[in-house]
Design a protein around this motif. Structure first.
Motif, PDB file in Angstrom:
ATOM      1  N   THR B 247       0.713  -1.129  -0.087  1.00 32.62           N
ATOM      2  CA  THR B 247       0.019  -0.157   0.006  1.00 32.62           C
ATOM      3  C   THR B 247       0.824   1.131   0.161  1.00 32.62           C
ATOM      4  OG1 THR B 247      -0.351  -0.483   2.334  1.00 32.62           O
ATOM      5  CG2 THR B 247      -2.200  -0.562   0.881  1.00 32.62           C
ATOM      6  N   ALA B 248       1.830   1.136   0.771  1.00 32.47           N
ATOM      7  CA  ALA B 248       2.861   2.325   0.922  1.00 32.47           C
ATOM      8  C   ALA B 248       3.381   2.764  -0.389  1.00 32.47           C
ATOM      9  CB  ALA B 248       3.724   2.523   2.153  1.00 32.47           C
ATOM     10  N   PHE B 249       4.356   1.573  -1.053  1.00 26.87           N
ATOM     11  CA  PHE B 249       5.102   1.879  -1.842  1.00 26.87           C
ATOM     12  C   PHE B 249       4.711   1.416  -3.449  1.00 26.87           C
ATOM     13  CE2 PHE B 249       7.627   1.396   1.842  1.00 26.87           C
ATOM     14  CZ  PHE B 249       8.012   2.821   2.082  1.00 26.87           C
ATOM     15  N   GLN B 250       3.707   0.611  -3.351  1.00 26.26           N
ATOM     16  CA  GLN B 250       3.339   0.673  -4.718  1.00 26.26           C
ATOM     17  C   GLN B 250       1.937   1.075  -5.155  1.00 26.26           C
ATOM     18  OE1 GLN B 250       3.341  -4.178  -5.122  1.00 26.26           O
ATOM     19  NE2 GLN B 250       4.689  -3.371  -6.414  1.00 26.26           N
ATOM     20  N   SER B 251       1.150   1.250  -4.096  1.00 27.48           N
ATOM     21  CA  SER B 251      -0.234   2.061  -4.603  1.00 27.48           C
ATOM     22  C   SER B 251       0.043   3.331  -4.140  1.00 27.48           C
ATOM     23  CB  SER B 251      -1.496   1.634  -3.782  1.00 27.48           C
ATOM     24  OG  SER B 251      -1.600   0.101  -4.126  1.00 27.48           O
ATOM     25  N   LEU B 252       1.190   4.033  -3.295  1.00 26.80           N
ATOM     26  CA  LEU B 252       1.641   5.225  -2.960  1.00 26.80           C
ATOM     27  C   LEU B 252       0.286   5.794  -1.986  1.00 26.80           C
ATOM     28  CD1 LEU B 252       3.047   6.561  -6.112  1.00 26.80           C
ATOM     29  CD2 LEU B 252       4.140   5.693  -4.181  1.00 26.80           C
ATOM     30  N   ARG B 253      -0.033   4.847  -1.079  1.00 23.07           N
ATOM     31  CA  ARG B 253      -1.002   5.394  -0.001  1.00 23.07           C
ATOM     32  C   ARG B 253      -0.058   5.502   1.088  1.00 23.07           C
ATOM     33  NH1 ARG B 253      -5.810   2.698   0.755  1.00 23.07           N
ATOM     34  NH2 ARG B 253      -6.529   4.662   1.375  1.00 23.07           N
ATOM     35  N   LEU B 254       0.738   6.469   1.262  1.00 22.68           N
ATOM     36  CA  LEU B 254       1.839   6.332   2.433  1.00 22.68           C
ATOM     37  C   LEU B 254       1.106   6.618   3.787  1.00 22.68           C
ATOM     38  CD1 LEU B 254       3.996   7.908   0.113  1.00 22.68           C
ATOM     39  CD2 LEU B 254       4.937   6.383   1.760  1.00 22.68           C
ATOM     40  N   GLY B 255      -0.084   7.342   3.862  1.00 27.61           N
ATOM     41  CA  GLY B 255      -0.822   7.535   5.103  1.00 27.61           C
ATOM     42  C   GLY B 255      -1.429   6.100   5.418  1.00 27.61           C
ATOM     43  N   TYR B 256      -2.196   5.564   4.680  1.00 29.57           N
ATOM     44  CA  TYR B 256      -2.602   4.281   5.251  1.00 29.57           C
ATOM     45  C   TYR B 256      -1.515   3.293   5.420  1.00 29.57           C
ATOM     46  CZ  TYR B 256      -6.134   0.375   5.008  1.00 29.57           C
ATOM     47  OH  TYR B 256      -6.904  -0.467   5.421  1.00 29.57           O
ATOM     48  N   GLY B 257      -0.469   3.187   4.630  1.00 27.26           N
ATOM     49  CA  GLY B 257       0.713   2.402   5.098  1.00 27.26           C
ATOM     50  C   GLY B 257       1.212   2.464   6.444  1.00 27.26           C
ATOM     51  N   SER B 258       1.210   3.990   6.657  1.00 24.67           N
ATOM     52  CA  SER B 258       2.006   4.107   7.921  1.00 24.67           C
ATOM     53  C   SER B 258       1.007   3.851   9.018  1.00 24.67           C
ATOM     54  CB  SER B 258       2.130   5.856   8.137  1.00 24.67           C
ATOM     55  OG  SER B 258       2.882   6.044   7.020  1.00 24.67           O
ATOM     56  N   ALA B 259      -0.396   3.729   8.959  1.00 21.49           N
ATOM     57  CA  ALA B 259      -1.461   3.351   9.689  1.00 21.49           C
ATOM     58  C   ALA B 259      -1.102   1.812  10.212  1.00 21.49           C
ATOM     59  CB  ALA B 259      -2.781   3.639   9.384  1.00 21.49           C
ATOM     60  N   LEU B 260      -0.812   1.051   8.743  1.00 20.39           N
ATOM     61  CA  LEU B 260      -0.439  -0.329   9.084  1.00 20.39           C
ATOM     62  C   LEU B 260       0.476  -0.465   9.717  1.00 20.39           C
ATOM     63  CD1 LEU B 260      -1.321  -1.426   5.519  1.00 20.39           C
ATOM     64  CD2 LEU B 260      -2.715  -2.168   7.530  1.00 20.39           C
ATOM     65  N   ALA B 261       1.547   0.133   9.799  1.00 18.75           N
ATOM     66  CA  ALA B 261       2.799   0.113  10.442  1.00 18.75           C
ATOM     67  C   ALA B 261       2.511   0.324  11.833  1.00 18.75           C
ATOM     68  CB  ALA B 261       4.021   1.140   9.909  1.00 18.75           C
ATOM     69  N   VAL B 262       1.826   1.387  12.198  1.00 18.67           N
ATOM     70  CA  VAL B 262       1.554   1.590  13.559  1.00 18.67           C
ATOM     71  C   VAL B 262       0.828   0.185  14.145  1.00 18.67           C
ATOM     72  CG1 VAL B 262      -0.062   2.685  15.287  1.00 18.67           C
ATOM     73  CG2 VAL B 262       1.281   4.017  13.407  1.00 18.67           C
ATOM     74  N   VAL B 263       0.111  -0.414  13.445  1.00 16.97           N
ATOM     75  CA  VAL B 263      -0.624  -1.811  13.982  1.00 16.97           C
ATOM     76  C   VAL B 263       0.519  -2.547  14.084  1.00 16.97           C
ATOM     77  CG1 VAL B 263      -2.234  -3.564  13.231  1.00 16.97           C
ATOM     78  CG2 VAL B 263      -2.990  -1.192  12.947  1.00 16.97           C
ATOM     79  N   ILE B 264       1.439  -2.885  13.004  1.00 18.07           N
ATOM     80  CA  ILE B 264       2.281  -3.660  13.357  1.00 18.07           C
ATOM     81  C   ILE B 264       3.200  -3.558  14.654  1.00 18.07           C
ATOM     82  CG2 ILE B 264       4.658  -4.999  12.430  1.00 18.07           C
ATOM     83  CD1 ILE B 264       3.284  -4.174   9.706  1.00 18.07           C
ATOM     84  N   PHE B 265       3.557  -2.319  14.806  1.00 16.27           N
ATOM     85  CA  PHE B 265       4.185  -1.833  15.833  1.00 16.27           C
ATOM     86  C   PHE B 265       3.666  -2.284  17.190  1.00 16.27           C
ATOM     87  CE2 PHE B 265       4.960   1.384  19.295  1.00 16.27           C
ATOM     88  CZ  PHE B 265       6.411   1.284  19.341  1.00 16.27           C
ATOM     89  N   VAL B 266       2.265  -1.708  17.488  1.00 16.43           N
ATOM     90  CA  VAL B 266       1.744  -2.009  18.438  1.00 16.43           C
ATOM     91  C   VAL B 266       1.373  -3.491  18.691  1.00 16.43           C
ATOM     92  CG1 VAL B 266      -0.928  -1.875  19.574  1.00 16.43           C
ATOM     93  CG2 VAL B 266       0.225   0.070  18.466  1.00 16.43           C
ATOM     94  N   LEU B 267       1.212  -4.506  17.936  1.00 17.79           N
ATOM     95  CA  LEU B 267       1.292  -5.980  17.928  1.00 17.79           C
ATOM     96  C   LEU B 267       2.479  -6.232  18.514  1.00 17.79           C
ATOM     97  CD1 LEU B 267      -1.292  -7.487  16.971  1.00 17.79           C
ATOM     98  CD2 LEU B 267       0.294  -8.290  15.303  1.00 17.79           C
ATOM     99  N   ALA B 268       3.477  -6.051  17.699  1.00 18.88           N
ATOM    100  CA  ALA B 268       4.939  -6.753  18.125  1.00 18.88           C
ATOM    101  C   ALA B 268       5.260  -6.058  19.525  1.00 18.88           C
ATOM    102  CB  ALA B 268       5.919  -6.035  17.268  1.00 18.88           C
ATOM    103  N   PHE B 269       5.007  -4.925  19.919  1.00 26.32           N
ATOM    104  CA  PHE B 269       5.350  -4.122  21.218  1.00 26.32           C
ATOM    105  C   PHE B 269       4.445  -5.004  22.142  1.00 26.32           C
ATOM    106  CE2 PHE B 269       5.076  -1.223  24.661  1.00 26.32           C
ATOM    107  CZ  PHE B 269       6.371  -0.997  24.648  1.00 26.32           C
ATOM    108  N   GLY B 270       3.313  -5.090  21.746  1.00 29.19           N
ATOM    109  CA  GLY B 270       2.129  -5.987  22.804  1.00 29.19           C
ATOM    110  C   GLY B 270       2.565  -7.361  23.176  1.00 29.19           C
TER     111      GLY B 270
END
Lengths: 430, 285
Positions: B247-270
């Motif tokens: 989503t971030a680098f192919q569809s160039l929706r970097l906002g949504y891609g960052s939101a997904l990254a936040v989810v991954i972060f929360v998951l890993a951190f949790g």
């Protein structure tokens, strides 16, 4: 012990200094005013032409440009997929590469709209590009600024390619209409050959888009196709559904491995006679052995509805440059050279030679195949580019997912088109 | 506090803040925007996150990530322990087998993926072998079929991870006092009882290391999936990490891609934080 301590302290102080230094220098590179950059030195040319023959040809062209004296150029060849995903980063970076291989039309326009492309009006005024056709002039002009932003150097055609010797062996002939085409497929299947090769697996799922493009321009016409890709129609409209109804008729004849192998492997299958034919652009010949080139032939994508004006896909390739280049003069010198008949002939001679030059005086390879291709494009009433070039790079992944899904689960076409429309909407609304 | 000590704390903190915390905070900010990477980011509040709730691909990716954690994690721990138990005795030529199992670890995952890609090809090694032993009916376009792609991608990841986990367990097994086994034998304990009551409890500290390695490795799994299927066909092998990238680098929706990254972060951190809290509590008691 003391020596060890001293060493360790020196190391840590050093590490701290490196960290602080990095901090400072990063601050410097972040401010655009401070980034002087070098205005001298060769022009950097970022190229996505990474298949062996195309790369060699690029090297030959750059070497010839260097030999003339003047600006000089440095070629960076990057794998195609990497190039595509990195392009926005290149163009928005503070110190970008100067010139790029890429595509005109809506793909270039998306960058031109954001003032990322160098205006090339003065390149177009010089004699090299004077004789270029009006269609090319229009294609390379930015709709938003009215400036020329692109220098086209070659174009190629898409067609249904096959091996002459194989068709002779199987006793079949080129079809003209859709029904003849289906008949041909039937006959090939009865001989144990997979009639239609595809090559939409691996990292080339976009190859499937050309089936969508061609069926759409044959069923609904080129004008509708362009509007659809610009977001003026919906992918779940009945017109689009008709495209897939036609595709359903040909689908049983597709190579079952069509979505499992990339187009390079599908090319091999075609050359070895495991598949009968393949709808592909001439670029595939860059990966084919030279001795097989003489045996290749193609026919026009069959006519489905005689009432629809005949359009063909003929994507144009060429170059644009970054608006932030510090070597604008050198870049323009390079682009002028690339637009010349001499450079285009040099490129064709060193590559597979199946593309057509944009310069009216440049000689193409002159083989029967190329003559036939030129005639195909020149007799078309309308010319389209390719899915991503008529829409955008960002929309291409939505097509890849939808079409590969359709090929595996054709019965789910209804929900596939709804999903396609939904993901396309997200791109358009951005 | 002497200034040198202060500097020792502050300088790394500054470096860390600039290179790690600042970009992370920027990522959080970007997750609240709509951004195509070219124009200025547009603030959309929690729009990206509410979009996620209705995003089927996100759901597939999240389920696959959990499945990956369980399958990849569970199997690599079990197989790694099994291999370590088999290969712990000092016999002639055992070094060869250990080296052979460990060898995949030294290849980069992208290289590993390329090798496996060739094997999974429609006319690749796996299908040829199936044909040769009379199982031609099982032939398959492994990576291009949505029913098999996900599992086909796990295999190379496991192939690599098992050797790594084995080495960790081998080290742990070497640390167990042989006297314990001798005593158990004298008491008449069976092999199974020895394993249950000596080996497993003695490996507790290694288990902790293995578990955290596995959790981290499975949440950051990206390269092997990307190289083999790019999350396809039609998202069937999509992980949160590949979906974020595309989503971030192919569809160039970097906002949504960052939101997904936040989810991954929360998951890993949790996962990791909750594990650490438990581990510390156990250590205290």
């Amino acid at each position: 012990m003391t020596a060890f301590n001293a060493n360790r302290r020196r190391f840590l102080v050093g590490a701290g200094a490196v960290g602080a230094g990095a901090l400072l220098s990063s601050c410097v590179t972040q401010s655009p005013s401070a980034s002087g950059g070098k205005s001298g030195g060769p022009v950097t040319l970022q190229s996505n032409l990474s298949s062996p023959q195309a790369k060699t040809a690029m090297q030959a062209v750059v070497a010839a440009f260097d030999k003339r004296g003047g600006a000089g150029a440095q070629l960076n060849t990057v794998a195609s997929e990497t190039f595509r995903t990195q392009l926005p980063t290149y163009l928005t970076s503070v110190n970008p590469p100067d010139a790029y291989t890429w595509y005109p039309g809506s793909v270039a326009e998306s960058y031109a709209k954001k003032d990322l492309l160098l205006g090339l009006d003065d390149v177009w005024e010089k004699p090299e590009l004077a004789g270029y056709s009006d269609a090319l002039k229009k294609l390379c002009t930015s709709a938003s600024s009215g400036k020329k932003v692109f220098v086209p150097t070659s174009y190629y055609w898409w067609g249904v390619f096959y091996r002459k010797s194989n068709f002779a062996k199987w006793g079949v002939k080129e079809p003209k209409t859709w029904d003849e085409f289906l008949g041909l497929c039937d006959k090939l299947k009865s001989k144990g050959v997979a009639p239609i090769g595809l090559g939409a697996g691996g990292d080339t799922p976009w190859v499937a888009s050309t089936w969508f493009d061609y069926l759409d321009i044959r069923v609904n016409g080129a004008a509708y196709h362009r509007e659809l890709l610009a977001g003026k129609h919906r992918f779940d409209d009945p017109e689009v559904r008709k495209v897939f109804d036609k595709w359903d008729e040909a689908r049983p004849f597709f190579d079952p491995n069509g979505t499992a192998i990339p187009f390079q492997d599908a090319t091999t299958a075609l050359l070895q006679g495991r598949t009968g034919m393949m709808l592909i652009g001439t670029f595939f010949a860059d990966a084919a052995p030279k001795d097989a080139l003489d045996d290749l032939d193609f026919f026009q994508f069959p006519i489905i509805d005689p009432k629809v004006p005949v359009a063909e896909e003929a994507p144009t390739d060429g170059y644009f440059a970054s608006a932030r280049t510090k070597r604008a003069d050198g870049v323009k010198e390079l682009l002028r050279y690339l637009a010349s008949a001499e450079a285009q002939e040099l490129y064709l001679k060193n590559s597979s030679g199946t593309a057509l030059p944009t310069h009216p005086d440049a000689k193409d390879a002159g083989t029967p195949l190329v003559l036939k291709g030129r005639k195909l494009i020149e007799s078309a009433t309308d010319v389209t580019q390719f899915f991503n070039r008529d829409s955008s790079d960002a929309l291409q992944p939505t097509a890849d997912t939808a079409l590969v899904h359709y090929l595996a689960k054709p019965k789910e076409i209804g929900s596939i088109l709804t999903t396609w429309q939904r993901s396309a909407q997200k791109i358009w609304s951005q | 506090m002497p200034p040198v000590v202060l500097a020792f704390v502050l300088v790394p903190l500054l470096v860390e803040a600039f290179w790690v915390f600042w970009p992370a905070l920027q990522g959080f900010y970007l997750s609240l925007t709509s951004w195509d990477g070219l124009s200025a980011p547009k603030f959309v509040g929690l729009g990206n996150f509410s979009e996620m709730v209705h995003d089927e691909v996100f759901r597939t990716a999240a389920i696959n990530t959990v499945l990956w954690l369980l399958l990849f994690g569970g199997l690599s721990a079990a197989l790694g322990l099994g291999a370590a138990l088999l290969l712990q005795q000092d016999r002639r030529g055992i070094g060869f087998y250990r080296a052979a199992l460990f060898l995949p670890v030294v290849f980069s995952l992208v290289a590993t993926a390329l090798v496996w890609q060739a094997m999974y090809q429609p006319d690749g090694l796996i299908n040829n072998v199936l044909g040769a032993i009379g199982l031609g009916g099982w032939k398959h376009a492994w990576l291009a079929d949505q029913d098999t792609a996900f599992y086909a991608v796990i295999v190379p990841a496991l192939w690599r991870q098992v050797g790594y986990v084995m080495v960790l367990y081998l080290a742990g097994l070497k640390g167990i006092d042989p006297v314990l086994y001798e005593a158990a034998k004298v008491d008449g304990a069976t092999r199974l009882q020895q394993f249950r009551h000596i080996t497993l409890p003695q490996l507790r500290s290694v288990n902790a290391v293995v578990l955290s390695v596995i959790v981290i490795d499975s949440l950051r799994s990206f390269d092997v999936v990307w190289a083999l299927t790019r999350g396809g066909p039609y998202h069937s092998s999509e992980l949160l990490s590949t979906y974020m990238y595309s989503t971030a680098f192919q569809s160039l929706r970097l906002g949504y891609g960052s939101a997904l990254a936040v989810v991954i972060f929360v998951l890993a951190f949790g996962v990791i934080a909750s594990y650490l809290v438990r581990a510390f509590r156990e250590a205290d008691s």
